[in-house]
Design an enzyme around this catalytic site. Structure first.
Site, PDB file in Angstrom:
ATOM      1  N   ASP A 146       0.846  -1.191   0.000  1.00 44.65           N
ATOM      2  CA  ASP A 146       0.000   0.000   0.000  1.00 44.65           C
ATOM      3  C   ASP A 146       0.881   1.241   0.000  1.00 44.65           C
ATOM      4  O   ASP A 146       1.987   1.222   0.550  1.00 44.65           O
ATOM      5  CB  ASP A 146      -0.913   0.031   1.231  1.00 44.65           C
ATOM      6  CG  ASP A 146      -1.967  -1.064   1.199  1.00 44.65           C
ATOM      7  OD1 ASP A 146      -2.411  -1.415   0.095  1.00 44.65           O
ATOM      8  OD2 ASP A 146      -2.331  -1.563   2.277  1.00 44.65           O
ATOM      9  N   ASP A 180      -7.120  -1.407  -4.441  1.00 44.82           N
ATOM     10  CA  ASP A 180      -8.178  -1.084  -3.477  1.00 44.82           C
ATOM     11  C   ASP A 180      -9.113  -0.013  -4.030  1.00 44.82           C
ATOM     12  O   ASP A 180     -10.337  -0.088  -3.879  1.00 44.82           O
ATOM     13  CB  ASP A 180      -7.570  -0.575  -2.165  1.00 44.82           C
ATOM     14  CG  ASP A 180      -6.724  -1.622  -1.467  1.00 44.82           C
ATOM     15  OD1 ASP A 180      -6.965  -2.811  -1.673  1.00 44.82           O
ATOM     16  OD2 ASP A 180      -5.819  -1.218  -0.713  1.00 44.82           O
TER      17      ASP A 180
END
Length: 214
Positions: A146, A180
């Site tokens: 991320d 995401d």
């Protein structure tokens, strides 16, 4: 014409996964874990890794999450293949499904292969691909990369507010990735604009559509 929705879905899936993986690999091999670069006051590149689902959430074991993603992606690909020829199915609906598939697929690649491909050095060293000593985890046990962090604004709760009085509130705290974002956008747009499409599309409908196109 009836094939165009299928080709569009394929293009969306390939494009999103490609961009997602390019960004992840760049961050993985150029940032040390925990490194942060401020782009603006409300947007930062912050390299973290997680074992869980979207936005760093966790649900169950690592192997369960990876296998669950694979099953969901396989089902959605099958579903898209079944409905792509049905004239009543809207193109936007198929694109939303493709975004969800692409997002889940991008994170699957991290979970399946990153542990095998990359090492896990201590900061400030950065990871390298295919190190002589091998990767940091076996197949299916890699961590998801991320990097997108949007601390848009913050404030302190008044002292009189129960439980959180005096504490700082930061919006938006989760760190996420392009995969995401694709899942989130696909789901939100689907619910807001294509909820009427969330119904069974039968083989009879498909047969009728094929008959009209002949």
């Amino acid at each position: 014409m009836k094939q165009s929705k299928g080709y569009l879905a394929l293009a969306v899936i390939i494009l999103v996964i490609a961009i997602d993986q390019i960004v992840k690999i760049y961050v993985k091999t150029n940032f040390y874990l925990g490194e942060s670069v401020e782009v603006t006051s409300w947007f930062k590149i912050l390299f973290i890794e997680n074992n869980g689902m979207a936005f760093g959430m966790e649900l169950g074991s690592k192997i369960f999450l990876t296998l669950l993603r694979i099953v969901v992606v396989a089902f959605l690909i099958y579903y898209i293949c079944r409905i792509r020829k049905i004239s009543t199915v809207k193109t936007g609906y198929v694109v939303c499904l493709a975004l969800i598939v692409a997002g889940a697929g991008g994170n699957i690649l991290d979970s399946m292969f990153y542990g095998v491909v990359f090492n896990d050095p201590l900061p400030p060293s950065v990871a390298v691909a295919f190190p002589p000593e091998g990767g940091y985890a076996p197949l299916l046990y890699g961590r998801v990369v991320d990097m997108l962090y949007f601390p848009l604004f913050s404030f302190d709760w008044p002292q009189w507010v129960p439980f959180v009085g005096g504490q700082e509130f930061l919006f938006f705290q989760p760190v996420f990735n392009i995969a995401d974002a694709a899942i989130t956008v696909g789901m939100i747009v689907l619910i807001l604009f294509y909820s009427d499409q969330l119904q069974p599309h039968t083989a009879k409908q498909e047969a009728v559509t094929d008959g009209k196109n002949q």
